[in-house]
Scaffold this motif. Sequence first.
Motif: not given
Length: 315
Positions: A115, A132, A260
């Motif tokens: 993320g 990410t 993510y």
Amino acid sequence: MDERKTLEASEDAEEDPINFEAALWVARLSSADATDEDRATFENWRSADPAHAEAYAELEAWRHTMGRAPDPREHKRKPPKGLAALAVTCGLSALAAYETGLLDRLRADAWTDVGGINQTVLTDGSRAYLNTDTAIALRYTSEERGIEMLRGEAEFDVVPDRERPFVVRGNGLNVRAVGTRFFVRVDGAPNPVGVAEGRVIVETRNDHETVGVGEVVARGADEQLSVERADIEQALAWREGKLVASGQPLADILVDLNRYRRGRIVLIDSALGARKFTGTLDVRDTDDALVVLAASMRLKVIRLTPLLVLVRSAS
């Protein structure tokens, strides 16, 4: 998955729903990313019911015996079925991903968490933008500015230096920059290299291609390369925390969102996978992205645990 199988899976979940959360807690707490807040929440969950502690202990024991045949005397309960089995599988898969990511980060000079999106300035003044779950290692010498892509995706904005070429290596690819801005992915994506400015020379063990502005490389199973036109700025929208889709299948969109998010988003109605989506999603908030998808495509999003989300038709 047909309606009958979906019903059976739902019934299995109702039989032993504790396995859902126990499996995902095993994955979460065994990862290097577990926080004090995670551990406190887990202790509240485990102490709320003796069955919670029993289920967690059993799945934790199974994790430690992975790779060898378990002794039947060690486990009196049968492995969970249906969606409960899915939770176990997703949980242990997430655990493996966390552990693999940790090893890559230990080897890396720059990395991002799941993320995370970050920018780093390299020692020669070039810039690397890390998407990410990405890790890179610098292999700079007096003759070459080498980058080893350990995992994930990065865009490079390269400072020209005729004496020391800038070369990115990873997943069987060699990408040599010629004063340029380009991206490289080493996660098995069909288009692992794309160019926003300048050009690059891409090599595999069987082929090589020169790639220019607005082009991406497609990589065949036999390591043959081909060059295609593409919207590079759309492909790089992740730098602004966005996923921009123009008629992409829902299945592909969910694969991208999974990158993510800790845990898994699982599409349980496979017929929905081919439906097309056009729009912009926020990859920094995948829960919000799922709300947008649900509203625009008439989907139902089922959050079984913080680490396991199911997606199916709303009808």
